[in-house]
Design a protein around this motif. Sequence first.
Motif, PDB file in Angstrom:
ATOM      1  N   ALA A   1       0.818  -1.223   0.000  1.00 58.02           N
ATOM      2  CA  ALA A   1       0.000   0.000   0.000  1.00 58.02           C
ATOM      3  C   ALA A   1       0.845   1.264   0.000  1.00 58.02           C
ATOM      4  CB  ALA A   1      -0.926   0.003   1.221  1.00 58.02           C
ATOM      5  N   ASN A   2       2.075   1.178   0.550  1.00 58.00           N
ATOM      6  CA  ASN A   2       2.869   2.406   0.634  1.00 58.00           C
ATOM      7  C   ASN A   2       3.804   2.591  -0.554  1.00 58.00           C
ATOM      8  OD1 ASN A   2       4.596   0.370   1.214  1.00 58.00           O
ATOM      9  ND2 ASN A   2       5.327   1.161   3.179  1.00 58.00           N
ATOM     10  N   ARG A   3       3.668   1.755  -1.576  1.00 59.86           N
ATOM     11  CA  ARG A   3       4.499   1.935  -2.765  1.00 59.86           C
ATOM     12  C   ARG A   3       4.002   3.145  -3.551  1.00 59.86           C
ATOM     13  NH1 ARG A   3       6.951  -3.145  -6.036  1.00 59.86           N
ATOM     14  NH2 ARG A   3       8.092  -4.082  -4.321  1.00 59.86           N
ATOM     15  N   PRO A   4       4.908   4.051  -3.928  1.00 61.24           N
ATOM     16  CA  PRO A   4       4.459   5.213  -4.710  1.00 61.24           C
ATOM     17  C   PRO A   4       4.056   4.753  -6.112  1.00 61.24           C
ATOM     18  CG  PRO A   4       6.862   5.157  -4.581  1.00 61.24           C
ATOM     19  CD  PRO A   4       6.353   4.066  -3.691  1.00 61.24           C
ATOM     20  N   PRO A   5       3.186   5.523  -6.774  1.00 64.45           N
ATOM     21  CA  PRO A   5       2.826   5.152  -8.149  1.00 64.45           C
ATOM     22  C   PRO A   5       4.062   5.221  -9.050  1.00 64.45           C
ATOM     23  CG  PRO A   5       2.019   7.363  -7.593  1.00 64.45           C
ATOM     24  CD  PRO A   5       2.537   6.764  -6.330  1.00 64.45           C
ATOM     25  N   ALA A   6       4.029   4.482 -10.140  1.00 64.65           N
ATOM     26  CA  ALA A   6       5.166   4.500 -11.076  1.00 64.65           C
ATOM     27  C   ALA A   6       5.322   5.904 -11.650  1.00 64.65           C
ATOM     28  CB  ALA A   6       4.912   3.502 -12.199  1.00 64.65           C
ATOM     29  N   PRO A   7       6.556   6.335 -11.928  1.00 62.16           N
ATOM     30  CA  PRO A   7       6.757   7.668 -12.521  1.00 62.16           C
ATOM     31  C   PRO A   7       5.935   7.815 -13.795  1.00 62.16           C
ATOM     32  CG  PRO A   7       8.871   6.662 -11.912  1.00 62.16           C
ATOM     33  CD  PRO A   7       7.827   5.609 -11.719  1.00 62.16           C
ATOM     34  N   GLU A   8       5.425   9.024 -13.978  1.00 65.51           N
ATOM     35  CA  GLU A   8       4.522   9.275 -15.115  1.00 65.51           C
ATOM     36  C   GLU A   8       5.134   8.901 -16.459  1.00 65.51           C
ATOM     37  OE1 GLU A   8       2.604  13.096 -15.448  1.00 65.51           O
ATOM     38  OE2 GLU A   8       2.222  13.130 -13.292  1.00 65.51           O
TER      39      GLU A   8
ATOM     40  N   ILE B   1      10.910  15.260  -4.455  1.00 67.86           N
ATOM     41  CA  ILE B   1       9.842  16.186  -4.079  1.00 67.86           C
ATOM     42  C   ILE B   1       8.492  15.492  -3.900  1.00 67.86           C
ATOM     43  CG2 ILE B   1       9.221  16.831  -6.448  1.00 67.86           C
ATOM     44  CD1 ILE B   1       9.436  19.284  -3.474  1.00 67.86           C
ATOM     45  N   ASN B   2       8.248  14.403  -4.623  1.00 64.98           N
ATOM     46  CA  ASN B   2       6.961  13.704  -4.491  1.00 64.98           C
ATOM     47  C   ASN B   2       7.032  12.492  -3.580  1.00 64.98           C
ATOM     48  OD1 ASN B   2       5.250  15.333  -6.215  1.00 64.98           O
ATOM     49  ND2 ASN B   2       6.525  14.615  -7.912  1.00 64.98           N
ATOM     50  N   ALA B   3       8.167  12.356  -2.871  1.00 70.79           N
ATOM     51  CA  ALA B   3       8.327  11.208  -1.966  1.00 70.79           C
ATOM     52  C   ALA B   3       7.411  11.372  -0.765  1.00 70.79           C
ATOM     53  CB  ALA B   3       9.773  11.099  -1.499  1.00 70.79           C
ATOM     54  N   LYS B   4       7.044  10.247  -0.185  1.00 70.62           N
ATOM     55  CA  LYS B   4       6.254  10.255   1.053  1.00 70.62           C
ATOM     56  C   LYS B   4       7.207   9.982   2.220  1.00 70.62           C
ATOM     57  CE  LYS B   4       2.122  10.361  -1.012  1.00 70.62           C
ATOM     58  NZ  LYS B   4       2.533  10.817  -2.317  1.00 70.62           N
ATOM     59  N   GLY B   5       6.740  10.274   3.416  1.00 73.60           N
ATOM     60  CA  GLY B   5       7.535   9.909   4.593  1.00 73.60           C
ATOM     61  C   GLY B   5       8.425  11.048   5.057  1.00 73.60           C
ATOM     62  N   PRO B   6       9.447  10.708   5.862  1.00 70.91           N
ATOM     63  CA  PRO B   6      10.240  11.733   6.545  1.00 70.91           C
ATOM     64  C   PRO B   6      11.001  12.653   5.596  1.00 70.91           C
ATOM     65  CG  PRO B   6      11.222   9.538   6.811  1.00 70.91           C
ATOM     66  CD  PRO B   6       9.879   9.345   6.229  1.00 70.91           C
ATOM     67  N   HIS B   7      11.294  12.199   4.357  1.00 67.97           N
ATOM     68  CA  HIS B   7      12.062  13.036   3.434  1.00 67.97           C
ATOM     69  C   HIS B   7      11.199  14.096   2.769  1.00 67.97           C
ATOM     70  CE1 HIS B   7      15.757  10.859   3.809  1.00 67.97           C
ATOM     71  NE2 HIS B   7      15.155   9.716   3.556  1.00 67.97           N
ATOM     72  N   ALA B   8       9.880  13.956   2.853  1.00 68.62           N
ATOM     73  CA  ALA B   8       8.987  14.854   2.120  1.00 68.62           C
ATOM     74  C   ALA B   8       9.174  16.306   2.563  1.00 68.62           C
ATOM     75  CB  ALA B   8       7.538  14.427   2.309  1.00 68.62           C
ATOM     76  N   GLY B   9       9.209  16.528   3.885  1.00 61.19           N
ATOM     77  CA  GLY B   9       9.355  17.892   4.409  1.00 61.19           C
ATOM     78  C   GLY B   9      10.682  18.496   4.011  1.00 61.19           C
ATOM     79  N   PHE B  10      11.740  17.697   4.106  1.00 60.37           N
ATOM     80  CA  PHE B  10      13.067  18.190   3.733  1.00 60.37           C
ATOM     81  C   PHE B  10      13.109  18.568   2.255  1.00 60.37           C
ATOM     82  CE2 PHE B  10      17.210  17.311   1.838  1.00 60.37           C
ATOM     83  CZ  PHE B  10      18.009  18.198   2.560  1.00 60.37           C
ATOM     84  N   ALA B  11      12.522  17.721   1.399  1.00 63.92           N
ATOM     85  CA  ALA B  11      12.539  17.975  -0.045  1.00 63.92           C
ATOM     86  C   ALA B  11      11.797  19.274  -0.378  1.00 63.92           C
ATOM     87  CB  ALA B  11      11.914  16.801  -0.792  1.00 63.92           C
ATOM     88  N   LYS B  12      10.678  19.523   0.318  1.00 66.14           N
ATOM     89  CA  LYS B  12       9.929  20.768   0.081  1.00 66.14           C
ATOM     90  C   LYS B  12      10.751  21.991   0.504  1.00 66.14           C
ATOM     91  CE  LYS B  12       5.205  19.017   0.437  1.00 66.14           C
ATOM     92  NZ  LYS B  12       4.009  18.949   1.269  1.00 66.14           N
ATOM     93  N   ARG B  13      11.355  21.892   1.711  1.00 68.95           N
ATOM     94  CA  ARG B  13      12.168  23.028   2.193  1.00 68.95           C
ATOM     95  C   ARG B  13      13.333  23.299   1.244  1.00 68.95           C
ATOM     96  NH1 ARG B  13      11.108  20.410   7.041  1.00 68.95           N
ATOM     97  NH2 ARG B  13      13.173  19.448   7.169  1.00 68.95           N
ATOM     98  N   ALA B  14      13.951  22.227   0.751  1.00 69.37           N
ATOM     99  CA  ALA B  14      15.076  22.388  -0.174  1.00 69.37           C
ATOM    100  C   ALA B  14      14.621  23.041  -1.474  1.00 69.37           C
ATOM    101  CB  ALA B  14      15.718  21.025  -0.459  1.00 69.37           C
ATOM    102  N   ALA B  15      13.430  22.657  -1.960  1.00 72.91           N
ATOM    103  CA  ALA B  15      12.908  23.223  -3.210  1.00 72.91           C
ATOM    104  C   ALA B  15      12.598  24.713  -3.048  1.00 72.91           C
ATOM    105  CB  ALA B  15      11.652  22.469  -3.647  1.00 72.91           C
ATOM    106  N   ILE B  16      12.092  25.096  -1.879  1.00 73.31           N
ATOM    107  CA  ILE B  16      11.773  26.506  -1.618  1.00 73.31           C
ATOM    108  C   ILE B  16      13.050  27.334  -1.528  1.00 73.31           C
ATOM    109  CG2 ILE B  16      10.902  28.087   0.168  1.00 73.31           C
ATOM    110  CD1 ILE B  16       8.807  25.805   0.813  1.00 73.31           C
ATOM    111  N   ASN B  17      14.059  26.780  -0.851  1.00 72.05           N
ATOM    112  CA  ASN B  17      15.289  27.527  -0.610  1.00 72.05           C
ATOM    113  C   ASN B  17      16.206  27.580  -1.833  1.00 72.05           C
ATOM    114  OD1 ASN B  17      18.417  26.947   0.737  1.00 72.05           O
ATOM    115  ND2 ASN B  17      17.335  28.858   1.107  1.00 72.05           N
TER     116      ASN B  17
END
Length: 932
Positions: free
Chosen positions: A84-91, A831-847
């Motif tokens: 259930a926690n597998r991300p969808p395949a890349p578009e 950037i589209n990852a789930k879990g603990p890296h999601a917040g870090f990826a968003k902050r990195a993208a903003i900065n």
Amino acid sequence: MTFGKGCHLHLIDGSAFIFRAYHALPPLTRKSDGLPIGAVAGFCNMLFKTVEDNQGPDAPTHVAVIFDYSGKSFRNDIYDLYKANRPPAPEDLVPQFPLTRDATRAFNIACIEQEGFEADDIIATYARQAREAGGRVTIISSDKDLMQLVGGGVEMLDAMKNKRIGIEGVEEKFGVGPDRVVDVQALAGDSVDNVPGAPGIGIKTAALLINEFGDLDTLLERAEEIKQPKRRETLIEKADQIRMSRELVTLDDHVPVEEGLDAFELREPEAETLLPFLASMEFRSLSKRIADRMGVEPVVIPEPAAAEDAGGEEPEWPEIDPEKYEWVKDDAALGRWIDLIRERGYVAVDTETTSLNEMQAELVGISLAVIPGEACYIPLTHKTGESGDLFGSGDRAEGQMETEAVLEALKPVLEDPSILKIFQNAKYDCKLFRRYGVWVTPIDDTMLMSYALHSGLHNHGMDALSDRYLGHTPIPIKDLLGTGKSAITFDYVKIEDAVKYAAEDADITLRLWHTFKPRLHRAKVTTVYETLERPLSPVLATMEMNGVQVDRDVLSRMSNAFAQKMAGLEAEIHELAGESFNVGSPAQLGEILFEKMGFEGGKKGKTGKYSTPADVLEDLAAQHDLPARVLDWRQLSKLKSTYTDALQTHIDPDTGRVHTSYIQTGANTGRLASTDPNLQNIPVRSEEGRRIREAFVAPEGKRLLSLDYSQIELRILAHVAGIESMKQAFRDGEDIHAATASEMFDVPLDEMTPDVRRQAKAINFGVIYGISGFGLARNLRIERKQAQGFIDRYFEKYPGIKEYMDETVAFAKEHQRVETLFGRVIHTPEINAKGPHAGFAKRAAINAPIQGTAADIIRRAMIRMPDAIEALPVKMLLQVHDELIFEVDEAAVDDVIPVIREVMEGASNPAVKLDVPLVVDAGQGANWAEAH
């Protein structure tokens, strides 16, 4: 042929091939219509290689590629959260799945998938059938779930590593034989497939338990006997979950398969089917390779009218064969290479040396490549005997040319402005040539091209780029030099081995250049490469060679003072703890804090010992003096070991100066990194940290200048987010933190207190880095609720900032990248990852666009600086993010500062016209601390 004794079945894990191909290759689209085909190209290459390698005693008689059927399997009936926690395949991968099935059939290989069953179950079924029929089976996959099938004539092959996995390989991976793999997996679970297992029990512990009790059922029956309370409790409480997990990981080897083994008999591909398929995919080089092998003409693939694509297929080059490279031994051979270089107008160059330190390294040999597949090595100073061998002669080996004669012959070519010199990490080689009196120009650098194209996706070292973009693993340097204490320097490598290694480097560099150069335009990063990357390399080389003078006596005195202060802190810490212990041991400190003193928040790592990172100690420091003293002790220990002690060893014996190396590709955002030694991380927040800069001094009759952009990232934020009140405050030269505080807290500027200003400053800088209420609370030592209130109020007053953040994250999620104002592309694959890296990826993208734009501006200033200061008695020595350090004649300080300031303040023009002025603060002094 009826499958039976003497037959050998190859079962290829199709999904593993697809995902390996997708992640290993850059994006590739079909030129005619933009269809993504990168994974299909890689998949076809892998299939072809598998077919080509099918020789000798391990050749198959029968082959099938097994695929996963999309949709749910019977395991979802057992456990609805399975996978259930597998991300969808890349578009861009989704439309390629059916094409890989088409490719398999085009290669005339059986293509198998079945609704309701996973590929692993189908593989298990065919493996059982083949074994029962008396045949052998090789499963081509590295998937650990298939290891339960190994044994009794079944083995696995990791095709990427060309490594066969038998029973011993399974035992090495799981600690048990194949027959007990499911028991271990049932306990350990699998986070990828969302198999729950037994919480807190990993593979090693699971293997210990299974080996002790024999099997899973016995273990669960006798769980009461387990001595460790937590482990015992888990096994008793989670027994049903563990049994269910065993069901999930056990492969079903009785799938009602529709095809029999006889249908998999090995068949040669048919040209009339395979070549039209490859042509439809527009795989030109693979089509030619396969057509040549089949002895037929390839299908003509027309070029589309607009040949713009994201990747482009690799050119048709000969295989890399180190046996074919030339050992240049005389003037005649060197002359032929020089004629070829002049005829072509470009050459890939690489040097072999005795050291990675360019200021001390000696030239051992030079390699050249002009045509892919044709390269040479010119050995210069190789020695006979073994490095460090008392009985080795250390004499000059035969078959070499004199260094002086070779450089005299190559110098006109290397300095010729009409001949392009191509390097991988040009700065290193160009510094080395400068020391030998050769100023190489013009240059191209494949490392910097990759950085402009792929920042954020992977590193840019030659081995990684060769593997990823050329599909070739270079000869490892450790094979020649060895490792550890027994390692030799390159001048002791046998010349015949050196020729293969060194010439291969030049050949690979040339191929990478041919691969990357056209992609710069397609990816729209030519301007970034040509105006920010390539011209900065020689500027950094000059700065590094200039070095900075460091006073060894000052460092030595500081080391002694730090040691005394640390001893005093240690005594205080022991007194507060009520006992002596090793302050430098996190485990011992954890026992004192969390067991003896009873503080909350202690966490044990996998080793069962406490970890005491700085953030934990900072939280505890508000409650007790001991953790605060430990933080002080750690800071001094770091300063002593990293700076006051280590810097002394970095003083060059010939120049008496410290020569750092700047890594242009060190950060995704365009920021430089500094190494050997790192001069960008000297702490400046503490008094002791600031004192380190006192050791960086100006020679007699000179001064150090520090010119520093004032609040450049906030100015860029005001510009990109369109904050009118902030922009006006910058234009009016106001104190921006006081202005922010006034705006947020409705306090008139003339009534501003230092404390309120400090809070606004923390928020201003925190927002750039995506600070949370929790982080701000820790910084300001206030309640989390109050800190969150500050952030909420900040966004209310400056809604444009929130808009900028939301828009940047949305853009990153859609395009997997962000960009600076100057067009630098920073990829954001997480950037589209789930879990603990999601917040870090968003902050990195903003900065990233803000920090990256600031980095681009100072790069532009540095690139323009040499021309601006050429006639002045000044040298540029160091860059520390927003600050540049210069050494200038004492009498010229007042003349030089305005020139440098003008370059820095106008650095964004004319490419980007900012709505706010850039302001540069200047200082000068006998040492860096005084100047800053």
